[in-house]
Scaffold this active site. Structure first.
Site, PDB file in Angstrom:
ATOM      1  N   GLU A  92       0.802  -1.249  -0.126  1.00 57.86           N
ATOM      2  CA  GLU A  92      -0.010   0.111  -0.031  1.00 57.86           C
ATOM      3  C   GLU A  92       0.778   1.261   0.136  1.00 57.86           C
ATOM      4  O   GLU A  92       1.697   1.498   1.049  1.00 57.86           O
ATOM      5  CB  GLU A  92      -1.007  -0.007   1.302  1.00 57.86           C
ATOM      6  CG  GLU A  92      -2.096   1.294   1.405  1.00 57.86           C
ATOM      7  CD  GLU A  92      -2.545   1.461   0.226  1.00 57.86           C
ATOM      8  OE1 GLU A  92      -3.119   0.364  -0.674  1.00 57.86           O
ATOM      9  OE2 GLU A  92      -2.769   2.871  -0.346  1.00 57.86           O
TER      10      GLU A  92
ATOM     11  N   THR B 294      -6.156   2.731  -5.191  1.00 58.24           N
ATOM     12  CA  THR B 294      -6.006   1.140  -5.162  1.00 58.24           C
ATOM     13  C   THR B 294      -6.988   0.487  -6.206  1.00 58.24           C
ATOM     14  O   THR B 294      -6.558  -0.511  -6.816  1.00 58.24           O
ATOM     15  CB  THR B 294      -6.223   0.662  -3.763  1.00 58.24           C
ATOM     16  OG1 THR B 294      -5.379   1.316  -2.774  1.00 58.24           O
ATOM     17  CG2 THR B 294      -6.272  -1.036  -3.877  1.00 58.24           C
TER      18      THR B 294
ATOM     19  N   HIS C 273      -1.033   3.869   4.587  1.00 60.03           N
ATOM     20  CA  HIS C 273      -1.900   4.620   3.999  1.00 60.03           C
ATOM     21  C   HIS C 273      -2.268   5.726   4.604  1.00 60.03           C
ATOM     22  O   HIS C 273      -2.152   5.852   5.827  1.00 60.03           O
ATOM     23  CB  HIS C 273      -3.426   3.708   3.998  1.00 60.03           C
ATOM     24  CG  HIS C 273      -4.254   4.188   3.086  1.00 60.03           C
ATOM     25  ND1 HIS C 273      -4.985   5.484   3.351  1.00 60.03           N
ATOM     26  CD2 HIS C 273      -4.715   3.880   1.899  1.00 60.03           C
ATOM     27  CE1 HIS C 273      -5.715   5.729   2.302  1.00 60.03           C
ATOM     28  NE2 HIS C 273      -5.789   4.814   1.533  1.00 60.03           N
TER      29      HIS C 273
ATOM     30  N   ASP D   4       1.276   0.295  -5.068  1.00 56.59           N
ATOM     31  CA  ASP D   4      -0.013   0.415  -5.872  1.00 56.59           C
ATOM     32  C   ASP D   4      -0.054   1.888  -6.449  1.00 56.59           C
ATOM     33  O   ASP D   4      -0.789   1.998  -7.482  1.00 56.59           O
ATOM     34  CB  ASP D   4      -1.365  -0.018  -4.902  1.00 56.59           C
ATOM     35  CG  ASP D   4      -1.370   0.921  -3.818  1.00 56.59           C
ATOM     36  OD1 ASP D   4      -2.826   1.147  -3.548  1.00 56.59           O
ATOM     37  OD2 ASP D   4      -0.621   1.411  -3.284  1.00 56.59           O
ATOM     38  N   HIS D   5       0.385   2.796  -5.654  1.00 57.44           N
ATOM     39  CA  HIS D   5       0.636   4.390  -6.080  1.00 57.44           C
ATOM     40  C   HIS D   5       1.246   5.060  -5.197  1.00 57.44           C
ATOM     41  O   HIS D   5       1.933   4.755  -3.999  1.00 57.44           O
ATOM     42  CB  HIS D   5      -0.800   4.779  -6.231  1.00 57.44           C
ATOM     43  CG  HIS D   5      -1.932   4.573  -5.134  1.00 57.44           C
ATOM     44  ND1 HIS D   5      -1.401   5.157  -3.830  1.00 57.44           N
ATOM     45  CD2 HIS D   5      -2.762   3.740  -4.589  1.00 57.44           C
ATOM     46  CE1 HIS D   5      -2.388   4.689  -2.810  1.00 57.44           C
ATOM     47  NE2 HIS D   5      -2.883   3.694  -3.392  1.00 57.44           N
TER      48      HIS D   5
END
Ligand code: GP9
Ligand code: MN
Length: 505
Positions: free
Chosen positions: A74, A118, A236, A295-296
């Site tokens: 994440e 996500t 996150h 994911d980013h």
């Protein structure tokens, strides 16, 4: 309305009537676009996709029939790999894995998400289709569209497929979308013991150390070969963590929405290290293909002052920010000779790369990405807003840079201009064709030989049903880790320093 990531959230704030009206409007919009779409639209998309065919004999089938772990890191960004803070590696376990002699690690790999982070990443990773320019494709199209997704493709090759995530099943409409993608199992929050205890949660879901350890109870029962996606969540925004979990001090950039990132990233690394140790002790490590991806971005471009400090760059340019969009991507397996691959690529390219290694020809499918390990991989990396990076050009935030030296390109030669225009038009076409596939549900018209589209009603992610189904499958296939361990659990092999689980044996 901009936070349409979870239908429950919308009901909570819009009320049932408001939600119903919004849903009615959304659905009528979508169904009219779907009705207008005709099979002939698929023709131009297929022509475009076929022009990007790849041939990769070297890696084809190298890890055929291996168990597959897809570990979703994440919000982890590439700059954190080998990053040191207070003279210590922040990610010792991930760094070690990145440099392992059986890991192919990519250092020019970019996230390609837009707003719905996500969910865009999952759409790309498992379908090689882009997310939408606005909104979430999983929320808007995940329930009703036809897909040819990784779980369905691997199910046809005899794989058991499961996604595991410590958040509620409705987030990003996963519970419906996963049925369209063909996931046999979806172990979400309510499958995990004590999942509602405050101390077991941080941010959007269960803390990674607890979630990853408790996931073993399900993974060990999956008939092999299996494809298991493990979605972490602790790292996150806003990077909340209990004091007792903070094994490293925060950054001191003065930007409070950035400073704790280093702590949750370190926590994620510790959780990953514990999981890998279990794989090694249980014997799964050498018989699995392990894929890791960030994911980013976690830290957005709005935090330039803080980014300058954490990157130790006094003058931060948009070129630096383009590089800041890189995320880790690693493929590990015992038959792979590890190296750092400088190929330019992104999340859209993962599925064709993975399938080729597993001995499934990616050219059969309507993928917008290409196999990163093939010589003819297309190295132009499209971002959702039409910007792009290639070995020649970095077009980002309205500037164009020379990718190799970071210098702004003020005037292009004729050849450069032709190549730049070609890349830009290809980016525009692949983004718009990918949107056409989703909004027109064009995959319902795609029936290559041997293809069968799934029956979504076959899937049921209710806990009682799934556990019964898993036990039945185990008895029939007789080859889960648990079965092969004479029906004895392997969870005792898993060691975590999570204080919440200290009494567990
Ligand atoms: C939600 C989690 C986070 O379940 O996957 O999603 P994101 O906010 O990163 O899109
Ligand atoms: Mn995310």
């Amino acid at each position: 309305m901009t936070r349409s990531f979870d239908n429950n959230y919308l009901v909570k704030y819009l009320g049932m009537d408001g939600y119903f009206i919004d849903n009615l409007y959304q659905n009528s919009e979508q169904s009219s676009m779907k009705e207008k779409a005709k099979p002939k639209e698929l023709k131009k998309v297929l022509k475009f996709i076929k022009s990007k065919k790849t041939h990769d004999i070297e890696y084809f089938g190298k890890e055929k029939n291996k168990d597959v772990f897809i570990i979703h890191l994440e919000s982890l960004q590439q700059f954190m790999i080998d990053y040191k803070y207070e003279r210590k590696e922040v990610l010792p376990n991930l760094d070690k894995f990145y440099h392992d002699k059986h890991t192919i690690s990519f250092d020019n790999f970019y996230h390609q998400v837009a707003q719905r982070k996500t969910s865009d990443a999952e759409m790309m990773l498992e379908n090689s289709l882009f997310g939408l320019p606005t909104g979430s494709a999983m929320v808007s199209y995940g329930t009703q569209d036809t897909f040819d997704a990784a779980p369905e493709i691997l199910d046809e090759k005899g794989y058991t497929t499961a996604s595991l995530h410590g958040d509620v099943p409705t987030f990003w409409n996963r519970d419906n979308t996963y049925k369209s993608w063909g996931y046999e199992y979806f172990f979400s929050k309510n499958y995990y013991p004590d999942n509602n205890k405050d101390s077991f949660n941080a941010g959007y879901g269960m803390k990674d150390k607890i979630f990853m350890k408790d996931s073993v109870s399900y993974i060990q029962k999956l008939p092999q070969p299996f494809y298991a996606k493990i979605i972490t969540v602790t790292n996150h925004y806003p990077y909340d963590l209990n004091k007792y979990d903070e094994d490293i001090s925060s950054w001191h950039t003065g930007d409070n929405s950035v400073d704790h990132y280093v702590q949750t990233a370190h926590y994620l690394d510790e959780a990953f290290g514990e999981f890998i140790n279990y794989l090694k002790v249980s014997g799964l490590y050498n018989k699995s293909l392990i894929v890791l991806y960030g994911d980013h971005y976690g830290i957005s471009n709005n935090h330039r002052a803080a980014i300058s400090k954490i990157l130790n760059k006094s003058k931060l340019t948009d070129y630096d920010l383009a590089n800041f969009q890189k995320v880790p991507f690693m493929i590990h397996a015992s038959n792979l000779k590890g190296f750092t691959d400088h190929t330019y690529g992104g999340e859209i390219d993962v599925l064709p790369t993975l399938l080729n290694i597993l001995g499934v020809n990616p050219n059969r499918y309507l993928f917008f990405g290409t196999d990163l390990l093939s010589k003819d991989h297309d190295q132009t990396v499209a971002f959702r807003d039409g910007d792009f990076v290639s070995p020649e050009f970095t077009k980002y935030l309205g500037n164009i840079y020379n990718t190799s030296n970071g210098l702004t390109i003020k005037k292009m030669s004729k050849t450069e201009q032709t190549s730049y225009d070609q890349q830009q038009s290809e980016v525009n076409r692949e983004l718009s064709y990918s949107d056409d596939v989703l909004t027109g549900d064009l995959l319902r018209f795609y029936h290559p030989k041997g293809f069968k589209h799934i029956d979504k009603d076959h899937f049921n992610y209710q806990k009682a049903h799934a556990i019964k189904e898993l036990n039945r499958e185990q008895d029939k296939r007789k080859n889960s880790i648990y079965y092969l361990n004479k029906d004895k659990s392997t969870v005792h092999l898993y060691h975590t320093d999570a204080p919440e689980l200290k009494d567990e044996k």
